[in-house]
Design a protein around this motif. Structure first.
Motif, mmCIF file in Angstrom:
data_model
loop_
_atom_site.group_PDB
_atom_site.id
_atom_site.type_symbol
_atom_site.label_atom_id
_atom_site.label_comp_id
_atom_site.label_asym_id
_atom_site.label_seq_id
_atom_site.Cartn_x
_atom_site.Cartn_y
_atom_site.Cartn_z
ATOM 1 N N GLN A 39 14.412 67.175 23.478
ATOM 2 C CA GLN A 39 14.390 67.690 21.812
ATOM 3 C C GLN A 39 15.060 68.981 21.992
ATOM 4 O O GLN A 39 14.348 70.123 21.938
ATOM 5 N N SER A 42 17.579 71.289 17.235
ATOM 6 C CA SER A 42 17.850 70.622 15.849
ATOM 7 C C SER A 42 16.852 69.671 15.444
ATOM 8 O O SER A 42 16.819 69.128 14.457
ATOM 9 N N GLU A 44 16.022 66.406 16.683
ATOM 10 C CA GLU A 44 16.047 65.025 16.962
ATOM 11 C C GLU A 44 15.894 64.563 18.329
ATOM 12 O O GLU A 44 16.588 65.414 19.308
ATOM 13 N N LYS B 3 21.789 55.438 13.220
ATOM 14 C CA LYS B 3 20.889 56.528 12.691
ATOM 15 C C LYS B 3 19.426 56.054 12.184
ATOM 16 O O LYS B 3 19.367 54.893 11.628
ATOM 17 N N THR B 5 17.322 58.064 9.534
ATOM 18 C CA THR B 5 17.676 59.177 8.416
ATOM 19 C C THR B 5 16.249 59.443 7.775
ATOM 20 O O THR B 5 15.576 58.546 7.275
ATOM 21 N N ARG B 9 14.467 67.662 5.141
ATOM 22 C CA ARG B 9 14.375 68.237 6.643
ATOM 23 C C ARG B 9 13.105 69.274 6.369
ATOM 24 O O ARG B 9 12.383 69.413 7.482
ATOM 25 N N SER B 108 15.542 63.400 12.421
ATOM 26 C CA SER B 108 15.586 64.638 12.908
ATOM 27 C C SER B 108 14.390 65.344 12.498
ATOM 28 O O SER B 108 14.244 66.565 12.785
#
Lengths: 114, 115
Positions: A39, A42, A44, B3, B5, B9, B108
């Protein structure tokens, strides 16, 4: 119960040093899979490697190598000649087919200093 | 590139608010997961889903619910946000069990702060 232990919370090394991240697991299943994820800052998680419980052959991929020892329930990860870009949190994880889910260790924060 | 998503964030919400965290994957994966990540505790599984409209509790489901109306979307719901739900939330997906050996694909993350 299944459990994954990463005893090293934080490790700091200087660039070009070798570093080993420890992972010890517990499970009663005879068939299971072990993973390492990285990890970076960032956020991810990036898949690095998977090992099957019935395959104890060690693996090398570039500067990365993994040592799987069923006798000690360990799956350690070594980075050779570490680089600043290796700085990240590394997670070890255990997957049991019977539970169909991954159990993660608490992670090791690796910092590689220039 | 495949991906997962996550819609936000960073999120800041007030105590007692209803919070929705959205996750979408474009890989046609059957399985989807919600984890929360806290320092020293690693990733802990909140809920997961193996198919549309199905859900199963993970290790720490209290205070959360989920919704999976479509295969590609898995939503995590905090019915009444509390400060102890301040955390990083990670969504992941994986193919069916016989193909799961390539590991999970993660988003993320959403860093949620409840004030």
């Amino acid at each position: 119960a299944q459990k994954v232990t990463q005893a090293q919370t934080e490790i700091s090394v200087v660039e070009k040093e070798d570093v080993t991240l420890d992972c010890v697991y517990e499970t009663r299943d005879t068939t299971y899979y072990l993973f390492w994820y990285k990890q970076p800052p960032s956020g991810e998680l990036v898949f690095l490697i998977r090992r099957n419980s019935f395959d104890e052959q060690n693996e090398i991929s570039g500067r990365y190598s993994w040592n799987f020892q069923k006798s000690t329930s360990s799956f350690n990860f070594t980075i050779t000649a570490s680089q600043v870009v290796d700085s990240a949190v590394y997670f070890c994880a255990l997957f049991r087919s019977s539970a169909r889910q991954l159990t993660f260790g608490s992670g090791t924060q690796l910092t590689v200093l220039p | 590139d495949v991906k997962v998503t996550q819609s936000s964030r960073y999120l800041v919400k007030r105590t007692g608010e209803k919070v929705f965290l959205e996750c979408v994957q474009d890989m046609d994966h059957e399985n989807m997961f919600w984890y929360r990540q806290d320092p020293g505790l690693g990733l802990r599984l909140i809920y997961f889903s193996y198919d549309v409209k199905m859900k199963e509790k993970g290790d720490i489901p209290e205070g959360y619910s989920v919704s999976r109306e479509k295969k590609e979307r898995f939503s995590l719901i905090l019915e009444s946000a509390s400060t102890n739900q301040t955390s990083m939330y990670l969504c992941a997906s994986s193919p069916s069990l016989d193909r799961i050996l390539k590991g999970y694909t993660f988003g993320s993350g959403t860093r949620l702060t409840v004030v």
